[in-house]
Motif scaffolding. Structure first.
Motif, PDB file in Angstrom:
ATOM      1  N   VAL A   1       0.844  -1.198   0.000  1.00 17.73           N
ATOM      2  CA  VAL A   1       0.000   0.000   0.000  1.00 17.73           C
ATOM      3  C   VAL A   1       0.883   1.253   0.000  1.00 17.73           C
ATOM      4  O   VAL A   1       0.606   2.223  -0.720  1.00 17.73           O
ATOM      5  N   LYS A   2       1.963   1.234   0.762  1.00 17.92           N
ATOM      6  CA  LYS A   2       2.891   2.380   0.772  1.00 17.92           C
ATOM      7  C   LYS A   2       3.515   2.579  -0.611  1.00 17.92           C
ATOM      8  O   LYS A   2       3.665   3.717  -1.069  1.00 17.92           O
ATOM      9  N   ALA A   3       3.891   1.489  -1.282  1.00 20.00           N
ATOM     10  CA  ALA A   3       4.483   1.591  -2.628  1.00 20.00           C
ATOM     11  C   ALA A   3       3.472   2.170  -3.620  1.00 20.00           C
ATOM     12  O   ALA A   3       3.833   2.983  -4.478  1.00 20.00           O
ATOM     13  N   ILE A   4       2.217   1.776  -3.485  1.00 24.72           N
ATOM     14  CA  ILE A   4       1.171   2.351  -4.340  1.00 24.72           C
ATOM     15  C   ILE A   4       1.074   3.849  -4.070  1.00 24.72           C
ATOM     16  O   ILE A   4       1.036   4.661  -4.998  1.00 24.72           O
ATOM     17  N   SER A   5       1.080   4.239  -2.798  1.00 26.64           N
ATOM     18  CA  SER A   5       0.998   5.656  -2.436  1.00 26.64           C
ATOM     19  C   SER A   5       2.156   6.450  -3.030  1.00 26.64           C
ATOM     20  O   SER A   5       1.958   7.542  -3.556  1.00 26.64           O
ATOM     21  N   GLU A   6       3.345   5.886  -2.955  1.00 23.82           N
ATOM     22  CA  GLU A   6       4.532   6.586  -3.462  1.00 23.82           C
ATOM     23  C   GLU A   6       4.525   6.727  -4.976  1.00 23.82           C
ATOM     24  O   GLU A   6       5.212   7.588  -5.526  1.00 23.82           O
ATOM     25  N   SER A   7       3.741   5.904  -5.676  1.00 23.72           N
ATOM     26  CA  SER A   7       3.720   5.966  -7.133  1.00 23.72           C
ATOM     27  C   SER A   7       2.594   6.863  -7.670  1.00 23.72           C
ATOM     28  O   SER A   7       2.470   7.026  -8.871  1.00 23.72           O
ATOM     29  N   VAL A   8       1.794   7.443  -6.760  1.00 20.19           N
ATOM     30  CA  VAL A   8       0.679   8.298  -7.170  1.00 20.19           C
ATOM     31  C   VAL A   8       1.004   9.762  -6.868  1.00 20.19           C
ATOM     32  O   VAL A   8       1.433  10.093  -5.766  1.00 20.19           O
ATOM     33  N   LYS A   9       0.779  10.624  -7.860  1.00 15.75           N
ATOM     34  CA  LYS A   9       0.971  12.063  -7.656  1.00 15.75           C
ATOM     35  C   LYS A   9      -0.039  12.584  -6.650  1.00 15.75           C
ATOM     36  O   LYS A   9      -1.123  12.034  -6.498  1.00 15.75           O
TER      37      LYS A   9
ATOM     38  N   HIS B   1      -9.893  -3.824   6.909  1.00  9.42           N
ATOM     39  CA  HIS B   1      -8.458  -3.639   7.136  1.00  9.42           C
ATOM     40  C   HIS B   1      -7.805  -2.941   5.939  1.00  9.42           C
ATOM     41  O   HIS B   1      -7.036  -1.994   6.104  1.00  9.42           O
ATOM     42  N   VAL B   2      -8.129  -3.391   4.730  1.00  7.88           N
ATOM     43  CA  VAL B   2      -7.561  -2.774   3.527  1.00  7.88           C
ATOM     44  C   VAL B   2      -8.021  -1.329   3.408  1.00  7.88           C
ATOM     45  O   VAL B   2      -7.213  -0.443   3.119  1.00  7.88           O
ATOM     46  N   GLN B   3      -9.298  -1.062   3.647  1.00 11.25           N
ATOM     47  CA  GLN B   3      -9.778   0.320   3.561  1.00 11.25           C
ATOM     48  C   GLN B   3      -9.025   1.201   4.552  1.00 11.25           C
ATOM     49  O   GLN B   3      -8.629   2.319   4.225  1.00 11.25           O
ATOM     50  N   GLN B   4      -8.805   0.713   5.770  1.00 13.94           N
ATOM     51  CA  GLN B   4      -8.065   1.495   6.770  1.00 13.94           C
ATOM     52  C   GLN B   4      -6.636   1.766   6.308  1.00 13.94           C
ATOM     53  O   GLN B   4      -6.136   2.881   6.463  1.00 13.94           O
ATOM     54  N   LEU B   5      -5.970   0.755   5.728  1.00 10.20           N
ATOM     55  CA  LEU B   5      -4.602   0.961   5.230  1.00 10.20           C
ATOM     56  C   LEU B   5      -4.579   1.991   4.105  1.00 10.20           C
ATOM     57  O   LEU B   5      -3.697   2.851   4.061  1.00 10.20           O
ATOM     58  N   LEU B   6      -5.540   1.893   3.189  1.00 11.93           N
ATOM     59  CA  LEU B   6      -5.597   2.845   2.077  1.00 11.93           C
ATOM     60  C   LEU B   6      -5.771   4.271   2.597  1.00 11.93           C
ATOM     61  O   LEU B   6      -5.092   5.189   2.136  1.00 11.93           O
ATOM     62  N   GLU B   7      -6.659   4.441   3.573  1.00 16.29           N
ATOM     63  CA  GLU B   7      -6.902   5.781   4.105  1.00 16.29           C
ATOM     64  C   GLU B   7      -5.743   6.273   4.960  1.00 16.29           C
ATOM     65  O   GLU B   7      -5.424   7.463   4.944  1.00 16.29           O
ATOM     66  N   GLU B   8      -5.087   5.380   5.667  1.00 19.56           N
ATOM     67  CA  GLU B   8      -3.944   5.772   6.499  1.00 19.56           C
ATOM     68  C   GLU B   8      -2.750   6.202   5.652  1.00 19.56           C
ATOM     69  O   GLU B   8      -2.062   7.171   5.976  1.00 19.56           O
ATOM     70  N   HIS B   9      -2.494   5.498   4.556  1.00 19.97           N
ATOM     71  CA  HIS B   9      -1.273   5.735   3.786  1.00 19.97           C
ATOM     72  C   HIS B   9      -1.470   6.546   2.507  1.00 19.97           C
ATOM     73  O   HIS B   9      -0.490   7.025   1.937  1.00 19.97           O
ATOM     74  N   ILE B  10      -2.727   6.683   2.049  1.00 25.91           N
ATOM     75  CA  ILE B  10      -2.942   7.390   0.782  1.00 25.91           C
ATOM     76  C   ILE B  10      -3.936   8.532   0.939  1.00 25.91           C
ATOM     77  O   ILE B  10      -3.593   9.687   0.710  1.00 25.91           O
ATOM     78  N   GLY B  11      -5.176   8.232   1.281  1.00 20.32           N
ATOM     79  CA  GLY B  11      -6.183   9.283   1.379  1.00 20.32           C
ATOM     80  C   GLY B  11      -7.575   8.693   1.447  1.00 20.32           C
ATOM     81  O   GLY B  11      -7.762   7.524   1.761  1.00 20.32           O
ATOM     82  N   THR B  12      -8.560   9.493   1.104  1.00 23.04           N
ATOM     83  CA  THR B  12      -9.955   9.078   1.186  1.00 23.04           C
ATOM     84  C   THR B  12     -10.223   7.932   0.216  1.00 23.04           C
ATOM     85  O   THR B  12      -9.969   8.051  -0.979  1.00 23.04           O
ATOM     86  N   ALA B  13     -10.743   6.823   0.747  1.00 20.65           N
ATOM     87  CA  ALA B  13     -11.019   5.637  -0.066  1.00 20.65           C
ATOM     88  C   ALA B  13     -12.524   5.469  -0.223  1.00 20.65           C
ATOM     89  O   ALA B  13     -13.253   5.375   0.759  1.00 20.65           O
TER      90      ALA B  13
END
Length: 104
Positions: free
Chosen positions: A39-47, A75-87
């Motif tokens: 999830v962190k790697a996905i976040s780092e690859s998104v502007k 759990h996945v939704q929480q990770l997405l929101e914690e590391h990227i943004g609104t899911a």
């Protein structure tokens, strides 16, 4: 290594994109740390202001041991929101989220 010369770009994750589509990736992570790192790697690859779109098809592997499917989705939704943004969960047979990475 999951790489075929000529088919894949080794430096693809070194760049940032407006949209990143992750299909059949999160469900096959073997550990919870591996899931979080992905999830962190996905976040780092998104502007900033960009949107990853991710799904969570079955079957679920080791990272989800002991979780029911609804707990895994939460759990996945929480990770997405914690590391990227609104899911936002999109309609579909398997869970699909569009995540909006904050601009600032």
């Amino acid at each position: 290594d999951n790489f075929t010369e000529g088919d894949h770009d080794k430096t693809a994750l070194d760049r940032e994109y407006d949209v990143v589509y992750s299909s059949t990736v999160l469900n096959v992570q073997n550990t919870r740390k591996g899931l979080e790192d992905t999830v962190k790697a996905i976040s780092e690859s998104v502007k900033r202001g960009g949107s990853p779109i991710v799904n969570l098809p079955s079957p679920l592997t080791g990272a989800y041991d002991g979780m029911t499917p609804p707990e895994a989705r939460e759990h996945v939704q929480q990770l997405l929101e914690e590391h990227i943004g609104t899911a936002t969960r999109l309609p579909g047979s398997s869970p699909i989220w569009q995540v909006r990475k904050a601009v600032a």
